[in-house]
Design a protein around this motif. Structure first.
Motif, PDB file in Angstrom:
ATOM      1  N   PRO A 129       0.729  -1.322   0.163  1.00 24.28           N
ATOM      2  CA  PRO A 129      -0.173  -0.061  -0.002  1.00 24.28           C
ATOM      3  C   PRO A 129       1.096   1.299  -0.070  1.00 24.28           C
ATOM      4  CG  PRO A 129      -0.355  -1.200   2.148  1.00 24.28           C
ATOM      5  CD  PRO A 129       1.091  -1.936   1.398  1.00 24.28           C
ATOM      6  N   SER A 130       1.298   1.710  -1.315  1.00 23.87           N
ATOM      7  CA  SER A 130       2.180   2.700  -1.308  1.00 23.87           C
ATOM      8  C   SER A 130       2.080   3.412  -2.567  1.00 23.87           C
ATOM      9  CB  SER A 130       3.578   2.112  -0.815  1.00 23.87           C
ATOM     10  OG  SER A 130       4.577   3.166  -1.006  1.00 23.87           O
ATOM     11  N   THR A 131       3.254   3.847  -3.363  1.00 23.59           N
ATOM     12  CA  THR A 131       3.298   4.327  -4.562  1.00 23.59           C
ATOM     13  C   THR A 131       4.472   3.846  -5.397  1.00 23.59           C
ATOM     14  OG1 THR A 131       4.311   6.280  -4.392  1.00 23.59           O
ATOM     15  CG2 THR A 131       1.952   6.289  -3.889  1.00 23.59           C
ATOM     16  N   THR A 136       7.388   5.609  -5.586  1.00 21.99           N
ATOM     17  CA  THR A 136       8.163   6.048  -4.977  1.00 21.99           C
ATOM     18  C   THR A 136       8.644   5.076  -3.830  1.00 21.99           C
ATOM     19  OG1 THR A 136       7.664   8.390  -5.446  1.00 21.99           O
ATOM     20  CG2 THR A 136       8.969   7.928  -3.480  1.00 21.99           C
ATOM     21  N   GLY A 137       7.449   4.510  -3.136  1.00 28.41           N
ATOM     22  CA  GLY A 137       7.667   3.253  -2.236  1.00 28.41           C
ATOM     23  C   GLY A 137       8.181   2.280  -2.927  1.00 28.41           C
ATOM     24  N   GLU A 144      11.865   2.845  -2.912  1.00 29.63           N
ATOM     25  CA  GLU A 144      12.308   2.479  -1.723  1.00 29.63           C
ATOM     26  C   GLU A 144      12.570   0.918  -1.228  1.00 29.63           C
ATOM     27  OE1 GLU A 144      11.521   5.604   0.789  1.00 29.63           O
ATOM     28  OE2 GLU A 144      12.002   4.327   2.940  1.00 29.63           O
ATOM     29  N   PHE A 152      12.354  12.117 -12.951  1.00 31.95           N
ATOM     30  CA  PHE A 152      12.101  10.903 -11.951  1.00 31.95           C
ATOM     31  C   PHE A 152      13.305  10.100 -11.684  1.00 31.95           C
ATOM     32  CE2 PHE A 152       8.017  12.148 -13.364  1.00 31.95           C
ATOM     33  CZ  PHE A 152       7.409  11.988 -11.937  1.00 31.95           C
ATOM     34  N   LYS A 180      14.917  11.888  -9.006  1.00 29.75           N
ATOM     35  CA  LYS A 180      14.245  11.752  -7.709  1.00 29.75           C
ATOM     36  C   LYS A 180      15.036  10.515  -7.040  1.00 29.75           C
ATOM     37  CE  LYS A 180      10.023  14.355  -7.572  1.00 29.75           C
ATOM     38  NZ  LYS A 180       8.813  14.409  -6.531  1.00 29.75           N
ATOM     39  N   MET A 216      16.623   9.673  -3.469  1.00 33.31           N
ATOM     40  CA  MET A 216      16.465   8.797  -2.654  1.00 33.31           C
ATOM     41  C   MET A 216      17.708   7.976  -2.120  1.00 33.31           C
ATOM     42  SD  MET A 216      14.048   5.364  -2.776  1.00 33.31           S
ATOM     43  CE  MET A 216      12.370   6.631  -2.455  1.00 33.31           C
ATOM     44  N   ALA A 231      -4.108   5.498  -7.619  1.00 34.74           N
ATOM     45  CA  ALA A 231      -2.757   5.504  -6.996  1.00 34.74           C
ATOM     46  C   ALA A 231      -2.927   4.704  -5.558  1.00 34.74           C
ATOM     47  CB  ALA A 231      -2.233   6.937  -6.638  1.00 34.74           C
ATOM     48  N   GLY A 232      -1.824   4.124  -5.055  1.00 36.70           N
ATOM     49  CA  GLY A 232      -2.146   3.585  -3.828  1.00 36.70           C
ATOM     50  C   GLY A 232      -1.270   2.337  -3.721  1.00 36.70           C
ATOM     51  N   PHE A 242       8.534  -1.673   4.268  1.00 37.47           N
ATOM     52  CA  PHE A 242       8.917  -2.148   2.737  1.00 37.47           C
ATOM     53  C   PHE A 242       9.628  -3.633   2.909  1.00 37.47           C
ATOM     54  CE2 PHE A 242       8.217   2.671   1.973  1.00 37.47           C
ATOM     55  CZ  PHE A 242       7.275   2.468   1.162  1.00 37.47           C
TER      56      PHE A 242
END
Lengths: 396, 396, 396, 396
Positions: free
Chosen positions: A61-63, A65-66, A69, A90, A93, A97, A202-203, A227
């Motif tokens: 449950p993230s995006t 970006t998660g 990570e 992107f 970014k 990170m 998203a999610g 994660f």
């Protein structure tokens, strides 16, 4: 709010009716067997969309970006060296990170608009005879510039020098829209999200790990809990989850995969190519250039369109929203004000694309650019008329 | 799947019709002003639900577990010492997370069923004259045991010795269901999720930071990107987000706050207390005990019910699902097999609660426990009949 | 099925998100006070949309056809004489209904494409000195030909000879989209349905009765039960219904009225006029004619476009559906094969209209008509660019 | 409004999640082939639910009342004689409709609570040697009294005297919930609606015509247009409709039939019988009587429960709604104030039924009746515990 017009941002994309309904699900007990009936087919579906027989799929449950990570914290440790190109917002970014997580980042600077230079990766990797580079990072499709990169070529240069680094690929705006071959390219971690090719809200961060990447997790020392793929894997073995899953979104993901696979991945990619080609025909008719430097790097999921010098491209985006109720993407980072973006991924038809093209056209004329009304539309119409076979199938 | 019966798990909870519809939202451009019209009211609403005038609210596409990670990674650094009690599965998991992130964790072991012993926290903090303890962690409501702890008392012992540690509180299964006073208790970070008192699907970590906690973020060195509150705050200042937000869920959160505040927080808490009291009356009529040791720690959001020795309480959960289509919660960790749990938080009525009580009763009789059919129902009916004022308002 | 593209049939129209959600309602007890909270506001809203202070509004689970039947069976008796013009398929059908119900129908035949000739009505009524004509019937907007008629002019000729006949008006494809003045025009019965200007699914007949029409119901002898307005009125007085109401649709109707009235009826009509004008600009750019003979009768809710002789206009409709997934209307009755229709009523934006125009253009070129791609789009774009003020408001 | 509790009115019933979603459908062109993909399967499904191989199925945007009107206006003429029993509010209303349409109605008065006396029908038909009676009307399940009648017995007495009258059956609250055998009973017209056994919102009249009934339509002279089955049949032959269909509801009907047939009609009927038996066990435990005089006429879709003399049964309904947010049915007509009704048809589980029983119990105690809390619940629990096999399947 008016929800009448389609959106033309490069994600979240327009959502098909049935996918929205699959997401809008009443509460179930995520510790009951019912959950396994969603979890496992969703994971199996993603694996197939990745064209993989062995990728282990994790859904957070993230995006996206998660997902980045997840990719680095599960495979790397403090001070590990990674190689990555910066050719858009992107990739920039992701670099940031890596630096925050105290990785040593070797950055290949690339003019925005170009793809990742596999040859420069090759040179660096060949020179890294001690194999200090633990991971090669690559953004398959730079959403900010509408540029795709050649992952197969990157794999080729890695193989050419037998470099053992992991290959971590950001496929956020390519997977489900453009050809992605996890196994053939020997990708180690693929990262995507729910809100692009999967046509969901998203999610969700959606990642695939190769056996080699799973192996790396055992020695990776970056801290992680939310994660952590081991916790996730352990949960999956019991039809469960290490915490509360986003069940509705996962139910939607299951359906999204079913739909993509029923259409046929190659048909899906051809459809994206067709829609994108119409948009590019319009850009050409307008006498404008794409940010992407040449056809070899044109993205089929988003086009970044360069406006004439002195003109603020973001004005198009603002005017489209305010005057016509249509959402385009602005330029980000280095290309802010220089480009505007038309997202053309996910659930879209020729007809919807034409409405976006027509809107962009009106805005550009409204703002004084030397564009002929109807010119881009006509070019796209001509293209769509002649290449419409797939739209029939899609309408079924 | 049958979605006919309510669920009685302690989250995700049953979702009201209007909240489901608010979440099921078409795609909007999250970089347009439309997003701000969702983001800011949602944050303001959460602040009020926390009874705070100053908490800075952050909303992540994640879950309560991600909220825990947000709390510690933004305020602490490697090797920092934290104080926390273990009195159930969720405090246990938060401890585990702290350890993985290389914090030094001083654990107060507490029998499951008891609340956090404020006096022992007090002794330890008083003894910590060097102020090595950087944060005091507390689980307001232990979802695994149905036990609430007294956060005001914890604050009192901290104040008694002028201890400067941050107070980080897990309010996942209390906020929005039970009284929570961010400002009055001088909470520094409050953590919750969308799927409990807010009656939404899982998918959001919701956290509130005090100014003191925001100050601590400047020196906190634990690596973070996805959960970085500074990135989040910077985004919010521009009606934006550091990555793609879960817009529909946030739209639902905005409505959930509106609904809770319109009902009146104290009415919301009284409603939870009433529903819970009916369940407890039933448990008493069955001749069973709660896991919670006494009334001072009874949770109003979930009851963990102890079954007789030698009986596997999880059988009730399995039978209820298979035979009657009803979801209860199993015992977790130390109390696995010893308790089953009835969640009674979120969107629930007396009438729904009665159907859960009636189902539990049938299962226990089916499984040979010495329970009289209708006995628990009658006790709960008697309670609800005499305390029904609020249900009128709720039905409006 | 693909639900991606808007529809361009002249009803059912595209439905706004919030109206769909209002219709998709859980079951309530229609004999409880809750129902009155839907029924009465819905009726009051319709009254306002009719610009009436006194029309008695009845809502049947039916369609516009049922509304026609309501109009005649509640006000007329076997053998009663009615005056009506036939200038399209829908007036033709209402004539047929009158004949089946054994009314004596005096038909004014009018070439399809023309409006109702008020002067001929005037002559007939003036000659009817015995007042044998009990009702004058008029189709405000002929959906089949895209022709509006002048109801005020019909009222004027009735008044000129002091004729006491009732004035029954079919406003199915005008009410909520084009100006309709129940009181000012002294309409006695207005008939519409849910699926046009109200932007709802089909399923409701919506009628307004003047006091004079209500008076006529007392002597009307045509048999009726389902469509009896007295049963309906008696039910309404008790917040009830003579049988089971379509509660969800009525809830949607309540919201639809709220939306139309919040936008302002004159803004709604101006918006329809703007969208329609863009479509007409495109038709003009294509070098084609409308079925409607001149601007005085152009409908703002639907355009019937005449294709060149020898060409089957229905081929456009078939191709648009099969190749592009877009729905237009075919020609009906006398104009079958000669026209195709673009519906532009209800929830529509300039941008959606452009996608319809672009599609029609592609189809005509595909089918060999001498049309320049982009020409109609450009003409419409030019119009919309210069008249876009309202779209801003609409997007809000 | 609170939509949390189930409703216990005898229709509209609680709607399953998937059926609601099937009804909530975007606009399609009802003149395109897409519509045929909904229309024909829906009609075929209804035919199977009627256990018929030959019934011609017609679906109107209307309600059961419109179905009655369809039945009589398509098969009968002014002055035709019909035989019908009055044993409740709904048979009374059908009688009233016949009279308004100038049929000559021979009424068999039956005490409310009893079924139709087949023997008295038999005597009358046998005496009607001139066959003046053109149609025998029968209400299969009297929703007002919870009484089912024996249609097979009525057919038997018709056959016994070789009476050629049509057999018109109101199956509104039986079809899809209780056994109905169109072919075996030689029913000529069966009438139902969408909001009962089909678990849909109100809005459809659903009727089946036998070949004999279709034959009768040729000579039937009652005026009809909206409800004309010939227009409907002509439309169906072209995948079309004589006016605008309620597409979403028909799509829901298609799914409802699929679900009923997948469960197996006999399982559906057994499920209704089981739920009903639990309710009846509760009534017995309360020491109350059903309005239905004996078990041979007990309805499996609704129970009308007689309260003690001097007590206003409608107070239960009011209190349940106001205090507990639960909807029961009041008594109608002759039994107003004497009975309250628990609807138990459509989408319902044992667990939902228990919540209704528990609520009725609380209300009766609140209002001073001599009822023991939990007594009815316990009786129903005992029944459901022992007869729960089908609920397993249902939950799947």
């Amino acid at each position: 709010m008016s929800f009448q017009n389609p959106v033309f941002i490069p994600g979240p994309t327009n959502m098909p009716e049935d996918i929205r309904k699959a997401c809008d699900m009443p509460t179930i007990d995520h510790r009951s067997p019912l959950f396994g009936q969603i979890l496992h087919p969703a994971r199996a579906g993603v694996q197939k969309v990745l064209k993989s027989d062995y990728a282990e799929i994790f859904i957070f449950p993230s995006t996206g970006t998660g997902g980045w990570e997840t990719a680095i914290t599960n495979t790397l440790s403090h001070g590990d060296k990674v190689l990555i190109a910066r050719n858009g917002m992107f990739s920039h970014k992701w670099i940031d990170m890596c630096q925050r997580h105290k990785l040593e980042v070797e950055i290949v600077e690339v003019p925005w608009g170009q793809g990742i230079p596999a040859d420069r990766y090759g040179d660096i990797l060949a020179a890294d005879t001690n194999h200090e580079i633990r991971a090669v990072l690559a953004t398959h499709n730079e959403t900010a510039t509408g540029v795709k990169s050649d992952i197969a070529a990157i794999r080729a240069v890695m193989d050419a020098c037998d470099h053992p680094a992991l290959l971590l690929v950001d496929g956020v705006s390519s997977i489900g829209s453009m050809d992605f071959r996890f196994d053939e390219w020997k990708v180690d971690v693929a990262v995507t999200g729910s809100q692009k090719g999967f046509m969901l809200p998203a999610g969700l961060a959606i990642v695939g790990f190769s056996p080699k990447a799973m192996g790396a997790t055992k020695t990776a020392r970056l801290p992680r809990t939310f994660f952590d793929v081991h916790d996730m894997a352990k949960g999956y073995d019991n039809n469960a989850y290490p915490y509360t899953p986003a069940v509705g979104l996962m139910n939607g993901l299951k359906l999204a995969c079913d739909k993509l696979l029923a259409e046929g991945l190659d048909n899906v990619f051809a459809r994206h190519h067709r829609i994108a080609s119409g948009v590019r025909a319009a850009v050409d008719a307008w006498g404008l250039d794409l940010c992407a430097v040449d056809a070899s790097v044109y993205s089929d999921s988003v086009s970044a369109i360069v406006t004439p010098g002195g003109f603020n491209a973001s004005d198009i985006v603002t005017l489209a929203a305010e005057k016509y109720g249509v959402a385009f993407g602005t330029g980000l980072g280095e290309v802010a004000g220089k480009v505007f973006r038309i997202g053309h991924l996910g659930s879209l038809t020729d007809v919807m694309a034409l409405s976006g093209i027509a809107t962009a056209e009106m805005c550009m004329v409204d703002l004084g650019l030397d564009i002929t009304l109807g010119s881009g539309v006509a070019a796209a119409q001509e293209y769509y008329r002649g290449n419409a076979v797939k739209s029939l199938r899609e309408a079924a």
